[in-house]
Design a protein around this motif. Structure first.
Motif, PDB file in Angstrom:
ATOM      1  N   UNK A 113       0.838  -1.206   0.000  1.00 26.61           N
ATOM      2  CA  UNK A 113       0.000   0.000   0.000  1.00 26.61           C
ATOM      3  C   UNK A 113       0.870   1.250   0.000  1.00 26.61           C
ATOM      4  N   UNK A 114       1.928   1.244   0.803  1.00 26.17           N
ATOM      5  CA  UNK A 114       2.827   2.389   0.862  1.00 26.17           C
ATOM      6  C   UNK A 114       3.483   2.631  -0.490  1.00 26.17           C
ATOM      7  N   UNK A 115       3.855   1.550  -1.175  1.00 29.01           N
ATOM      8  CA  UNK A 115       4.481   1.692  -2.493  1.00 29.01           C
ATOM      9  C   UNK A 115       3.484   2.239  -3.513  1.00 29.01           C
ATOM     10  N   UNK A 116       2.231   1.803  -3.438  1.00 30.15           N
ATOM     11  CA  UNK A 116       1.222   2.323  -4.346  1.00 30.15           C
ATOM     12  C   UNK A 116       1.048   3.823  -4.214  1.00 30.15           C
ATOM     13  N   UNK A 117       1.012   4.305  -2.979  1.00 28.48           N
ATOM     14  CA  UNK A 117       0.906   5.747  -2.734  1.00 28.48           C
ATOM     15  C   UNK A 117       2.154   6.461  -3.239  1.00 28.48           C
ATOM     16  N   UNK A 118       3.310   5.872  -3.016  1.00 30.59           N
ATOM     17  CA  UNK A 118       4.583   6.483  -3.428  1.00 30.59           C
ATOM     18  C   UNK A 118       4.663   6.618  -4.945  1.00 30.59           C
ATOM     19  N   UNK A 119       4.301   5.560  -5.666  1.00 27.15           N
ATOM     20  CA  UNK A 119       4.362   5.613  -7.132  1.00 27.15           C
ATOM     21  C   UNK A 119       3.363   6.641  -7.663  1.00 27.15           C
ATOM     22  N   UNK A 120       2.175   6.692  -7.072  1.00 23.57           N
ATOM     23  CA  UNK A 120       1.199   7.711  -7.488  1.00 23.57           C
ATOM     24  C   UNK A 120       1.749   9.109  -7.259  1.00 23.57           C
ATOM     25  N   UNK A 121       2.418   9.305  -6.131  1.00 22.71           N
ATOM     26  CA  UNK A 121       3.015  10.608  -5.825  1.00 22.71           C
ATOM     27  C   UNK A 121       4.086  10.969  -6.842  1.00 22.71           C
ATOM     28  N   UNK A 122       4.910  10.009  -7.238  1.00 25.34           N
ATOM     29  CA  UNK A 122       5.927  10.262  -8.258  1.00 25.34           C
ATOM     30  C   UNK A 122       5.282  10.685  -9.566  1.00 25.34           C
ATOM     31  N   UNK A 123       4.279   9.952  -9.983  1.00 19.37           N
ATOM     32  CA  UNK A 123       3.623  10.252 -11.256  1.00 19.37           C
ATOM     33  C   UNK A 123       2.937  11.604 -11.223  1.00 19.37           C
ATOM     34  N   UNK A 124       2.330  11.942 -10.104  1.00 14.55           N
ATOM     35  CA  UNK A 124       1.689  13.253  -9.991  1.00 14.55           C
ATOM     36  C   UNK A 124       2.717  14.381 -10.022  1.00 14.55           C
ATOM     37  N   UNK A 125       3.951  14.081  -9.576  1.00 20.75           N
ATOM     38  CA  UNK A 125       5.027  15.071  -9.590  1.00 20.75           C
ATOM     39  C   UNK A 125       5.763  15.103 -10.925  1.00 20.75           C
ATOM     40  N   UNK A 126       5.313  14.307 -11.896  1.00 18.82           N
ATOM     41  CA  UNK A 126       5.942  14.296 -13.210  1.00 18.82           C
ATOM     42  C   UNK A 126       7.186  13.453 -13.309  1.00 18.82           C
ATOM     43  N   UNK A 127       7.391  12.539 -12.369  1.00 21.94           N
ATOM     44  CA  UNK A 127       8.601  11.710 -12.343  1.00 21.94           C
ATOM     45  C   UNK A 127       8.355  10.411 -13.106  1.00 21.94           C
ATOM     46  N   UNK A 128       9.152  10.202 -14.147  1.00 22.18           N
ATOM     47  CA  UNK A 128       9.084   8.976 -14.943  1.00 22.18           C
ATOM     48  C   UNK A 128      10.391   8.212 -14.727  1.00 22.18           C
ATOM     49  N   UNK A 129      10.306   7.109 -13.991  1.00 21.84           N
ATOM     50  CA  UNK A 129      11.486   6.353 -13.581  1.00 21.84           C
ATOM     51  C   UNK A 129      11.587   5.107 -14.455  1.00 21.84           C
ATOM     52  N   UNK A 130      12.397   5.180 -15.505  1.00 19.41           N
ATOM     53  CA  UNK A 130      12.481   4.074 -16.458  1.00 19.41           C
ATOM     54  C   UNK A 130      13.137   2.829 -15.850  1.00 19.41           C
ATOM     55  N   UNK A 131      13.924   2.996 -14.806  1.00 21.96           N
ATOM     56  CA  UNK A 131      14.545   1.850 -14.145  1.00 21.96           C
ATOM     57  C   UNK A 131      13.735   1.407 -12.928  1.00 21.96           C
ATOM     58  N   UNK A 132      12.430   1.581 -13.018  1.00 25.04           N
ATOM     59  CA  UNK A 132      11.568   1.249 -11.882  1.00 25.04           C
ATOM     60  C   UNK A 132      11.528  -0.263 -11.668  1.00 25.04           C
ATOM     61  N   UNK A 133      12.046  -0.694 -10.540  1.00 27.91           N
ATOM     62  CA  UNK A 133      11.883  -2.072 -10.062  1.00 27.91           C
ATOM     63  C   UNK A 133      12.191  -2.073  -8.573  1.00 27.91           C
ATOM     64  N   UNK A 134      11.913  -3.179  -7.905  1.00 26.45           N
ATOM     65  CA  UNK A 134      12.012  -3.216  -6.449  1.00 26.45           C
ATOM     66  C   UNK A 134      13.447  -3.109  -5.952  1.00 26.45           C
TER      67      UNK A 134
END
Length: 210
Positions: A113-134
């Motif tokens: 759940x914490x990660x879901x909120x974090x990723x949403x926050x990144x996307x809302x801030x315009x952050x596109x992380x192409x190396x996104x993985x755990x």
């Protein structure tokens, strides 16, 4: 970017631990004071790294993420090291453990759940992380999430559009271990959806099932 001669480079890396290397040489060093030195080589003669070196991008992304209150390493200095044909960024690492490391131990309750909120926050801030993985998301000692290995991260002035969001989710599911953990229940997707307004549940589900 500061030019570092070979003698100065050897002095800087004296007593360092090699954390990552390949057939071309060292890639990541932990220096004797606990700071990090990440080395980049230009893989092709004609590449965007000529005018936007990866070491410089790493440092710029550190500053941009800090401006957006996203935890990440803190860049100290960027070097060009002609003697080994490398650029390098010297930085303070982000303390904590990667989410992939936590999969092999006691995973904190509510982490999806914490990660879901974090990723949403990144996307809302315009952050596109192409190396996104755990392996590139860290849980800090203060129980906050942050990013590492951010040289190829891009930041837009507006929240990410639907296309980039869905593409980013596919990046996060490239590795079987990550995918199985993220989709073991609905917590991750539910909390992402609750904190953004661009993608529907159906769109995400379709994108993740392909």
């Amino acid at each position: 970017m500061q030019t570092l001669d070979h003698t100065a480079y050897l002095t800087l890396r004296q007593g360092a631990d090699v954390l990552e290397a390949d057939g071309k040489g060292d890639k990541v060093l932990r220096l004797s004071d606990g700071t990090m030195l990440k080395l980049f080589r230009r893989k092709r003669l004609l590449t965007s790294a000529l005018w936007a070196p990866y070491a410089q991008r790493f440092a710029q992304n550190c500053r941009a993420l800090h401006e957006r209150d996203v935890e990440c390493p803190t860049a100290r200095r960027v070097y060009r090291i002609p003697s080994i044909e490398r650029d390098a960024v010297h930085y303070d690492p982000l303390p904590g453990r990667t989410l992939r490391q936590l999969l092999d131990s006691d995973t904190p309750e509510g982490l999806r759940a914490q990660l879901g909120v974090f990723v949403a926050r990144l996307h809302e801030a315009g952050v596109y992380f192409r190396s996104a993985h755990l392996g590139n998301v860290v849980l800090t000692p203060e129980n906050n999430l942050g990013l590492i290995d951010i040289a190829d991260l891009r930041i837009y002035r507006k929240p990410l559009g639907k296309r980039l969001r869905l593409r980013n989710f596919k990046h996060m599911l490239r590795y079987r271990q990550d995918r199985e953990w993220l989709l073991a229940n609905t917590e991750f997707l539910e909390h992402y959806l609750q904190h953004q307004h661009h993608c529907t549940e159906r769109e995400l589900t379709l994108a993740l099932s392909r």
